[in-house]
Design a protein around this motif. Structure first.
Motif, PDB file in Angstrom:
ATOM      1  N   LEU A  29       0.840  -1.195   0.000  1.00 24.58           N
ATOM      2  CA  LEU A  29       0.000   0.000   0.000  1.00 24.58           C
ATOM      3  C   LEU A  29       0.880   1.252   0.000  1.00 24.58           C
ATOM      4  N   HIS A  30       1.938   1.225   0.795  1.00 28.91           N
ATOM      5  CA  HIS A  30       2.890   2.339   0.835  1.00 28.91           C
ATOM      6  C   HIS A  30       3.544   2.537  -0.529  1.00 28.91           C
ATOM      7  N   PHE A  31       4.023   1.453  -1.125  1.00 30.70           N
ATOM      8  CA  PHE A  31       4.729   1.547  -2.404  1.00 30.70           C
ATOM      9  C   PHE A  31       3.829   2.134  -3.490  1.00 30.70           C
ATOM     10  N   HIS A  32       2.618   1.590  -3.639  1.00 32.82           N
ATOM     11  CA  HIS A  32       1.745   2.029  -4.729  1.00 32.82           C
ATOM     12  C   HIS A  32       1.150   3.406  -4.462  1.00 32.82           C
ATOM     13  N   SER A  33       0.969   3.767  -3.209  1.00 33.40           N
ATOM     14  CA  SER A  33       0.511   5.121  -2.905  1.00 33.40           C
ATOM     15  C   SER A  33       1.586   6.144  -3.259  1.00 33.40           C
ATOM     16  N   GLU A  34       2.831   5.861  -2.883  1.00 29.05           N
ATOM     17  CA  GLU A  34       3.932   6.767  -3.225  1.00 29.05           C
ATOM     18  C   GLU A  34       4.076   6.890  -4.741  1.00 29.05           C
ATOM     19  N   LEU A  35       3.880   5.781  -5.447  1.00 33.70           N
ATOM     20  CA  LEU A  35       4.074   5.761  -6.891  1.00 33.70           C
ATOM     21  C   LEU A  35       2.987   6.537  -7.621  1.00 33.70           C
ATOM     22  N   ARG A  36       1.750   6.418  -7.153  1.00 34.92           N
ATOM     23  CA  ARG A  36       0.623   6.958  -7.910  1.00 34.92           C
ATOM     24  C   ARG A  36      -0.024   8.185  -7.287  1.00 34.92           C
ATOM     25  N   GLN A  37       0.084   8.336  -5.958  1.00 33.94           N
ATOM     26  CA  GLN A  37      -0.536   9.480  -5.300  1.00 33.94           C
ATOM     27  C   GLN A  37       0.480  10.519  -4.839  1.00 33.94           C
ATOM     28  N   GLY A  38       1.724  10.110  -4.754  1.00 37.89           N
ATOM     29  CA  GLY A  38       2.748  11.010  -4.257  1.00 37.89           C
ATOM     30  C   GLY A  38       3.119  10.673  -2.822  1.00 37.89           C
ATOM     31  N   PRO A  39       4.246  11.204  -2.351  1.00 43.23           N
ATOM     32  CA  PRO A  39       4.738  10.851  -1.012  1.00 43.23           C
ATOM     33  C   PRO A  39       3.941  11.506   0.109  1.00 43.23           C
ATOM     34  N   GLY A  40       4.052  10.876   1.292  1.00 42.60           N
ATOM     35  CA  GLY A  40       3.542  11.499   2.510  1.00 42.60           C
ATOM     36  C   GLY A  40       2.186  11.053   2.982  1.00 42.60           C
ATOM     37  N   LEU A  41       1.457  10.290   2.181  1.00 43.75           N
ATOM     38  CA  LEU A  41       0.114   9.895   2.591  1.00 43.75           C
ATOM     39  C   LEU A  41       0.123   8.692   3.529  1.00 43.75           C
ATOM     40  N   VAL A  42       1.114   7.838   3.380  1.00 41.38           N
ATOM     41  CA  VAL A  42       1.210   6.616   4.182  1.00 41.38           C
ATOM     42  C   VAL A  42       2.420   6.746   5.100  1.00 41.38           C
ATOM     43  N   PRO A  43       2.288   6.349   6.378  1.00 47.34           N
ATOM     44  CA  PRO A  43       3.435   6.437   7.296  1.00 47.34           C
ATOM     45  C   PRO A  43       4.657   5.737   6.716  1.00 47.34           C
ATOM     46  N   PRO A  44       5.834   6.351   6.811  1.00 51.15           N
ATOM     47  CA  PRO A  44       7.030   5.758   6.190  1.00 51.15           C
ATOM     48  C   PRO A  44       7.401   4.396   6.746  1.00 51.15           C
ATOM     49  N   TRP A  45       7.020   4.117   8.012  1.00 50.01           N
ATOM     50  CA  TRP A  45       7.392   2.825   8.575  1.00 50.01           C
ATOM     51  C   TRP A  45       6.618   1.676   7.938  1.00 50.01           C
ATOM     52  N   PHE A  46       5.564   1.989   7.181  1.00 51.16           N
ATOM     53  CA  PHE A  46       4.870   0.937   6.429  1.00 51.16           C
ATOM     54  C   PHE A  46       5.810   0.262   5.441  1.00 51.16           C
ATOM     55  N   ALA A  47       6.862   1.002   5.018  1.00 53.67           N
ATOM     56  CA  ALA A  47       7.799   0.449   4.046  1.00 53.67           C
ATOM     57  C   ALA A  47       8.568  -0.744   4.594  1.00 53.67           C
ATOM     58  N   ALA A  48       8.565  -0.905   5.919  1.00 50.34           N
ATOM     59  CA  ALA A  48       9.240  -2.062   6.522  1.00 50.34           C
ATOM     60  C   ALA A  48       8.391  -3.319   6.472  1.00 50.34           C
ATOM     61  N   GLY A  49       7.187  -3.221   5.908  1.00 53.62           N
ATOM     62  CA  GLY A  49       6.277  -4.362   5.912  1.00 53.62           C
ATOM     63  C   GLY A  49       6.774  -5.584   5.176  1.00 53.62           C
ATOM     64  N   HIS A  50       7.736  -5.400   4.255  1.00 54.00           N
ATOM     65  CA  HIS A  50       8.242  -6.569   3.533  1.00 54.00           C
ATOM     66  C   HIS A  50       8.970  -7.533   4.471  1.00 54.00           C
ATOM     67  N   LEU A  51       9.316  -7.077   5.684  1.00 46.38           N
ATOM     68  CA  LEU A  51       9.930  -7.986   6.652  1.00 46.38           C
ATOM     69  C   LEU A  51       8.941  -9.040   7.144  1.00 46.38           C
ATOM     70  N   GLY A  52       7.672  -8.861   6.825  1.00 46.97           N
ATOM     71  CA  GLY A  52       6.709  -9.927   7.099  1.00 46.97           C
ATOM     72  C   GLY A  52       7.083 -11.213   6.385  1.00 46.97           C
ATOM     73  N   VAL A  53       7.752 -11.086   5.228  1.00 44.33           N
ATOM     74  CA  VAL A  53       8.230 -12.268   4.505  1.00 44.33           C
ATOM     75  C   VAL A  53       9.241 -13.039   5.349  1.00 44.33           C
ATOM     76  N   ASP A  54      10.111 -12.320   6.055  1.00 37.45           N
ATOM     77  CA  ASP A  54      11.103 -12.962   6.909  1.00 37.45           C
ATOM     78  C   ASP A  54      10.428 -13.779   7.999  1.00 37.45           C
ATOM     79  N   LEU A  55       9.394 -13.199   8.597  1.00 40.27           N
ATOM     80  CA  LEU A  55       8.641 -13.919   9.622  1.00 40.27           C
ATOM     81  C   LEU A  55       7.958 -15.142   9.023  1.00 40.27           C
ATOM     82  N   PHE A  56       7.408 -15.001   7.821  1.00 47.59           N
ATOM     83  CA  PHE A  56       6.778 -16.136   7.142  1.00 47.59           C
ATOM     84  C   PHE A  56       7.768 -17.279   6.946  1.00 47.59           C
ATOM     85  N   PHE A  57       8.984 -16.966   6.526  1.00 49.64           N
ATOM     86  CA  PHE A  57       9.969 -18.008   6.278  1.00 49.64           C
ATOM     87  C   PHE A  57      10.343 -18.740   7.570  1.00 49.64           C
TER      88      PHE A  57
END
Length: 349
Positions: A29-57
């Motif tokens: 959500l952070h990535f696509h919002s920044e790409l299409r809506q511009g920066p600042g709408l989503v908290p920057p710490w959302f960008a760490a969400g890909h670490l959920g993959v690490d937990l999954f593994f």
């Protein structure tokens, strides 16, 4: 990402699966919002969400040994083992990959021509390593899962000693990677095998073994438990911080160690007494695979036409994003209820 046996069902780990999948949703959500809506709408710490993959593994390593421990060394169970793994991940993947392939062949907006190449299509369905992204971008993780399943299948066939030998060889190989200067510049297949993310599966296996040892009960005492939890939180924090600051994958090993310590503590506690896991979070964990594979469809479809939406919608971008997130979660739960679960039930008969 497999369900535990009913007798030993661990709701806390189901909840962690829900947390992991939700984290990935917020990162996208952070990535696509920044790409299409511009920066600042989503908290920057959302960008760490890909670490959920690490937990999954880490969870995948734990759950595989947790569920199939009794199959080790029973060569007659190899077929049943692989069928169970196939049923768990392939039908829904194939269904959604076909949906994505149809979209690409029809030339939908943003379609990537290279994804319709035969090699990409074939390796996407077979979960084979390939230098390009699969049809579903998030399915890159399943290529690593498939490798791990195949190696564990050798342990089902050959027994614990072979399994330990494979784990030892994998650990030695991964330890040698930084000594060789890292995988930068290596052939793509070598970089695939050498990724630090493969440590995560080994940590999960180690936790599943440790949790069965009588001596592990000492970790339930107040002081050892406090030290374990503190170490887990510190590893999670510093691993995530170092990874996000440097962009390198090596700090993710520290994050995975923190995840493994947390999983170990939760398993030990829950085997003693039930944990107060919110029902909605455990249910989200049940649907985590559907959520993981499906949410990208919703986010991309909702945010791609952003610039062309009515002015009344453009005036409330955060409200729109909230609605997109809710739709991603709600539709994934529906997909689990009406598609994934019936598929699993039918193929397990």
């Amino acid at each position: 990402m497999s369900p535990a046996a009913p007798r030993d069902h661990l709701r806390s780990l189901q909840a962690l699966r829900g947390v992991a999948a939700g984290a990935v949703v917020f990162e996208h959500l952070h990535f696509h919002s920044e790409l299409r809506q511009g920066p600042g709408l989503v908290p920057p710490w959302f960008a760490a969400g890909h670490l959920g993959v690490d937990l999954f593994f880490v969870l995948s390593g734990f759950i595989l040994l947790h569920v199939h421990r009794a199959d080790l060394g029973r060569s007659g169970r190899v077929g049943a083992y692989f069928w169970r793994r196939f049923v768990r991940i392939w039908p829904l993947l194939a269904l959604l990959s076909t949906l994505k392939l149809g979209y690409l062949l029809l030339g939908g907006p943003g379609a990537s021509p290279h994804k319709t190449e035969p090699a990409v299509i074939l390796t996407s369905y077979l979960l084979l390593p390939h230098p390009d992204w699969p049809l579903l971008d998030v399915a890159w993780t399943l290529r690593h899962e498939a490798l791990f399943y195949a190696l564990f299948g050798l342990a089902v066939w050959g027994g614990v000693r072979l399994g330990l030998a494979l784990c030892g060889l994998a650990a030695i190989g991964l330890l040698c990677v930084p000594l060789a200067g890292g995988p930068s510049g290596w052939p793509w297949w070598a970089a695939f095998l050498a990724t630090p993310l493969h440590w995560h599966f080994l940590f999960g296996l180690a936790v599943a073994w440790l949790a069965r040892q009588p001596a592990a009960a000492v970790l339930l005492r107040p002081i050892p438990a406090a030290l374990l939890i503190a170490a887990s939180l510190a590893a999670l924090w510093f691993g995530a911080r170092a990874h996000l600051h440097t962009g390198r994958d090596e700090p993710r090993i520290l994050f995975a160690l923190g995840s493994a310590a947390l999983v170990l503590w939760l398993v030990l506690v829950e085997r003693r007494r039930p944990l107060p896991v919110p029902g909605w979070l455990a249910h989200l964990g049940d649907a985590s695979y559907s959520l993981y594979l499906w949410h990208g469809f919703v986010i991309v479809a909702a945010l791609t036409p952003w610039a062309h939406l009515p002015a009344a919608v453009l005036a409330w971008p955060r409200c729109y994003l909230t609605g997109v997130a809710l739709l991603a979660f709600a539709s994934s739960l529906a997909l689990y209820r009406w598609v994934e679960r019936p598929l699993l039930s039918a193929l397990k008969r």
